[in-house]
Design a protein around this motif. Structure first.
Motif, PDB file in Angstrom:
ATOM      1  N   VAL A  67       0.846  -1.194   0.000  1.00 52.52           N
ATOM      2  CA  VAL A  67       0.000   0.000   0.000  1.00 52.52           C
ATOM      3  C   VAL A  67       0.883   1.245   0.000  1.00 52.52           C
ATOM      4  O   VAL A  67       1.799   1.361   0.826  1.00 52.52           O
ATOM      5  N   GLU A  68       0.616   2.187  -0.921  1.00 50.34           N
ATOM      6  CA  GLU A  68       1.379   3.440  -0.985  1.00 50.34           C
ATOM      7  C   GLU A  68       1.073   4.294   0.245  1.00 50.34           C
ATOM      8  O   GLU A  68      -0.096   4.587   0.523  1.00 50.34           O
ATOM      9  N   GLN A  69       2.146   4.662   0.977  1.00 47.89           N
ATOM     10  CA  GLN A  69       1.934   5.375   2.234  1.00 47.89           C
ATOM     11  C   GLN A  69       2.497   6.807   2.220  1.00 47.89           C
ATOM     12  O   GLN A  69       1.947   7.686   2.875  1.00 47.89           O
ATOM     13  N   ALA A  70       3.582   7.036   1.479  1.00 48.88           N
ATOM     14  CA  ALA A  70       4.178   8.376   1.530  1.00 48.88           C
ATOM     15  C   ALA A  70       5.130   8.570   0.362  1.00 48.88           C
ATOM     16  O   ALA A  70       5.637   7.605  -0.229  1.00 48.88           O
ATOM     17  N   LEU A  71       5.350   9.855   0.037  1.00 47.33           N
ATOM     18  CA  LEU A  71       6.360  10.232  -0.951  1.00 47.33           C
ATOM     19  C   LEU A  71       7.402  11.095  -0.240  1.00 47.33           C
ATOM     20  O   LEU A  71       7.045  12.082   0.436  1.00 47.33           O
ATOM     21  N   ILE A  72       8.653  10.707  -0.372  1.00 47.18           N
ATOM     22  CA  ILE A  72       9.753  11.435   0.277  1.00 47.18           C
ATOM     23  C   ILE A  72      10.579  12.142  -0.804  1.00 47.18           C
ATOM     24  O   ILE A  72      11.016  11.510  -1.766  1.00 47.18           O
ATOM     25  N   GLU A  73      10.765  13.476  -0.642  1.00 53.65           N
ATOM     26  CA  GLU A  73      11.582  14.245  -1.575  1.00 53.65           C
ATOM     27  C   GLU A  73      12.996  14.369  -1.016  1.00 53.65           C
ATOM     28  O   GLU A  73      13.185  14.801   0.129  1.00 53.65           O
ATOM     29  N   VAL A  74      13.984  14.003  -1.839  1.00 51.44           N
ATOM     30  CA  VAL A  74      15.386  14.072  -1.420  1.00 51.44           C
ATOM     31  C   VAL A  74      16.124  14.984  -2.386  1.00 51.44           C
ATOM     32  O   VAL A  74      15.949  14.890  -3.610  1.00 51.44           O
ATOM     33  N   GLY A  75      16.920  15.849  -1.856  1.00 53.58           N
ATOM     34  CA  GLY A  75      17.698  16.750  -2.716  1.00 53.58           C
ATOM     35  C   GLY A  75      18.692  17.546  -1.911  1.00 53.58           C
ATOM     36  O   GLY A  75      18.824  17.388  -0.690  1.00 53.58           O
ATOM     37  N   ASP A  76      19.435  18.393  -2.626  1.00 54.05           N
ATOM     38  CA  ASP A  76      20.389  19.302  -1.993  1.00 54.05           C
ATOM     39  C   ASP A  76      19.611  20.544  -1.593  1.00 54.05           C
ATOM     40  O   ASP A  76      19.328  21.403  -2.425  1.00 54.05           O
ATOM     41  N   VAL A  77      19.232  20.651  -0.332  1.00 58.68           N
ATOM     42  CA  VAL A  77      18.293  21.682   0.104  1.00 58.68           C
ATOM     43  C   VAL A  77      19.003  23.018   0.284  1.00 58.68           C
ATOM     44  O   VAL A  77      20.206  23.098   0.551  1.00 58.68           O
TER      45      VAL A  77
END
Length: 764
Positions: free
Chosen positions: A571-581
């Motif tokens: 089950v899809e629970q979350a989307l995590i954004e990763v980057g150079d903030v």
């Protein structure tokens, strides 16, 4: 045709000397000229610090340089190298230029001043108040004045005679002549002019030319000149030492002893014996003895006195620790990575010292003027005496006007105008995380109108981290999903996986991530594993997302972040954004620069999408992506050709060429040694917000220097003519001369309390 082989350029060295006996800008000018007479030698002498920085050929040794200074009539010595100097203690008794200590010289000056005051105050009171003048009062005053002339003013006489032997005249020459002339006239009046008769009374007047029937004596002027000059120089010396307090504060951050742990045992050793690779203990409340890397323990460390960073920084195994940082929490075991002169604290102190050795353009002009100042004043004093006598005036007002000219002229303020402001500014800059290489860097910051900003590591954090987590409504919740995703990613070596795991540990303090079983790396897709009997997958998302997750995916792509999808039990629970903030405070820094009239330009080697995303977040309109180091240097050249005075801010090896080619190179303190070495300014706290602080500090410092110089020149332009026409009493002249130097130093001291203007809140 044959050509003669070109001789190789001689090797040039730089040597610092401590110079003793300098009292004014004329002394500075003389030392520089004497050193400059040696072949290939150039020197820059700082009156406030008593230091000379000498560039000379390698075949000229320090002994020859010291001898040249001594031939000019001053003392000189080579200071101890940084590695051999002991840290300053709380008393602050650093080695003085004459080989003693500042504390010892301070006590001697205070003793001389106190004795002079005890002898002079009765003379001043009786001479200025006729009601206190008893029978033969003048002989008591003469008796009290003699020790002031021959003991209190003795240092002035010695330095004046030393200058005479070397055909030089300084401020001490003027003071000595003024004391001797007024005392000689008073002696003549007492013994031969009738002023010694019992019952003689003398009315005091602020105007020296006021005519009186009684013969005049000038014992009050004789004692007031040494009294006011000694008082002024004592207060001036204390104030000048105050401008260097920031540097001494840095020295006091160095620990004297350190607990070294070896083979399970702990022993206390002097910090000088600590070597690279040894593990030492930093207990709560203690300072880190040197730069190192944490091998065990976790805590928060306070870097405010080292880098100006106000917030404590959390450290753990693998984290870097700066020597001098205060451990605010747990026990730390740290492996030394740098000792002695190689530490960040030592490099900061050296940068501040080097900055204080330089001279601004205005100060060079002031020093050249000071070289002619004293001879001109002597000529004016002789001219004044001759004019008054030639005009038929009595000898008394003629001598008084001559003495007033000698005493009121003050080249000291000219010599102190710039170095005291520079000392205070560089020290204050070090406290707020801004390190400048010298006055040229301050001048460059003042006129700055364009800045080229690198993206990675300057405006952004420089490493992958989680920018945002979007959880589905009615799901497990953000914390629970992050805990499961972090547990799975513990087994991953991918930068994205490490960023997710690190974010989970940081956002869930006090919780250990659960163990992962059946871990699998899905090539090109992500990772999966079983955590607490749940199947957890962290995958690259597809195009079939809906609702909040679809919106989060679109936002991630617009921001040029990398999205990962977390599924639990399918089950899809979350989307995590990763980057150079973007670094916290980058927007405020760019906005403050814009308000200061500085044009921000973003230049990066990264792709267009991430570059534009950062530019949009910061409100930067000039964006240059996919720029090689050569392209960045070419961009700087183009901006300079357009008339901009350009600074470059960077932190990596790829920024070194642009840093060196700009009008001003600015390095992040967290950057590489190559970038820092090529830069004119270093932001030691590693925050771009310090750049706007640096520009403000430079502009405030240059305004202070200009104010000092206007006062120093204006004071002499006004007071010397007043003294020549007989409108200035010698006693008031002595007080005004001392006050002029104190005002210059006091104005510079205000920089120690300078605060950057608060940033305005961003309005959305």
């Amino acid at each position: 045709m044959d050509t003669e082989p070109t001789a190789p350029d001689p090797v040039t060295m730089t040597t610092d000397l401590t110079v003793g006996g300098m009292t004014c800008a004329a002394c500075v000018n003389r030392v520089e000229k004497k050193l400059g007479k040696l072949a290939g030698v150039t020197a820059s002498v700082n009156l406030a610090t008593g230091r000379a920085r000498v560039e000379h050929p390698a075949d000229i040794g320090a002994e020859e340089l010291v001898a040249a200074v001594e031939r000019a009539g001053y003392t000189a010595a080579v200071p101890e190298p940084p590695g051999g100097a002991r840290p300053a203690d709380d008393a602050g008794e650093a080695a003085g230029p004459d080989g003693g200590t500042e504390g010892g010289a301070d006590r001697e000056e205070r003793h001389r001043l106190v004795v002079t005051a005890l002898l002079s105050l009765p003379v001043l009171a009786v001479s200025m108040v006729p009601a206190l003048q008893f029978v033969n009062w003048q002989w008591l005053c003469f008796t009290l004045t003699a020790p002031v002339v021959f003991w209190s003013a003795w240092p002035f006489h010695v330095r004046a005679l030393r200058g005479l032997r070397h055909a030089a005249a300084t401020m001490d020459t003027l003071v000595s002549l003024g004391v001797v002339a007024s005392f000689a006239w008073s002696t003549y009046a007492l013994f031969l002019g009738g002023a010694g008769e019992p019952g003689m009374e003398m009315a005091f007047s602020l105007l020296p030319g006021a005519a009186t029937d009684a013969p005049a004596i000038y014992l009050e002027a004789t004692v007031s000149v040494p009294l006011f000059v000694l008082a002024g120089r004592y207060l001036e010396a204390r104030a000048r030492r105050g401008t260097g307090e920031a540097l001494r504060s840095l020295a006091r951050l160095t620990a004297k002893e350190v607990a070294v742990r070896e083979n399970g045992t702990e022993r206390l050793v002097p910090v000088e014996e600590l070597t690279v690779g040894q593990v030492f203990v930093v207990r709560p409340g203690e300072r880190a003895a040197t730069d190192g890397q944490v091998v065990k323990g976790s805590s928060a460390v306070d870097l405010s006195l080292v880098t100006g960073e106000s917030e404590p920084v959390e450290v753990g195994p693998g984290s870097a620790v700066v020597g001098g940082a205060v451990n605010a929490g747990g026990l730390l075991l740290v492996r030394a990575t740098a000792v002695g002169a190689d530490t960040q604290l030592a490099r900061i102190a050296q940068l501040v010292t080097d900055a204080q050795a330089g001279k601004a353009k205005a100060q060079r002009l002031a020093d050249r003027v000071a070289g002619f100042f004293v001879p001109v004043v002597l000529a004016l004093a002789v001219t004044t005496l001759g004019f008054w006598l030639g005009a038929g005036a009595d000898a008394q007002p003629a001598v008084t006007a001559c003495v007033a000219v000698l005493v009121v002229a003050c080249p000291c303020a000219l010599g102190l105008a710039t170095p005291t402001a520079l000392m205070a500014a560089t020290g204050r800059g070090a406290q707020i995380g801004v390190l400048v290489k010298g006055p040229q860097s301050l001048e460059g910051l003042q006129h700055l109108d364009a800045v080229v900003l690198d993206k990675t590591g300057t405006l952004t954090s420089g490493h992958m981290s989680v920018a945002r987590v979007t959880a589905v409504p009615d799901g497990l919740g953000e914390d629970a999903v992050l805990r499961l995703a972090g547990a799975v990613e513990q087994g991953s070596e991918h930068p994205l996986g490490r960023a997710v795991a690190a974010h989970a540990r940081r956002e869930l303090p006090g919780e250990d991530l659960p163990e992962v079983h059946e871990f699998r790396a899905l090539t090109g897709r992500g990772v999966s594993g079983r955590v607490e009997n749940r199947r957890v997958e962290v995958l690259a998302p597809g195009d079939d997302l809906s609702g909040p997750l679809a919106e989060a995916l679109a936002a991630a792509e617009k921001a040029a972040h990398t999205p990962v999808l977390v599924c639990v039990d399918g089950v899809e629970q979350a989307l995590i954004e990763v980057g150079d903030v973007v670094r916290p405070g980058s927007y405020r820094a760019v906005e403050r620069l814009r308000r200061l009239g500085v044009r921000p330009v973003l230049a990066t080697g990264d792709r267009e999408a991430p570059a534009q995303a950062v530019a949009d977040a910061l409100g930067v309109t000039d964006v240059y992506a996919r720029r090689s180091p050569e392209d960045k240097a070419d961009l700087v050249r183009q901006l300079r050709e357009q008339g901009y005075r350009v600074a470059v801010v960077g932190d990596g090896v790829n920024d070194a060429a642009a840093l060196a080619g700009a009008d001003l190179g600015i390095a992040m303190g967290s950057g590489t040694d190559v970038a820092i070495g090529a830069a004119d300014v270093t932001l030691s706290r590693g925050s771009i917000e310090a750049l706007a602080d640096a520009v403000q500090l430079a502009r405030h410092t240059l305004r202070t220097i200009r104010t000092n110089l206007v006062w120093a020149f204006g004071y002499n332009v006004v007071t010397v003519p007043l003294a020549m026409v007989g409108l200035l009493n010698p006693m008031l002249a002595a007080a005004a001369m001392s006050l002029s130097s104190l005002l210059v130093v006091g104005n510079s001291l205000r920089l120690r309390a300078w605060q950057p203007a608060p940033a305005r809140r961003r309005i959305r």
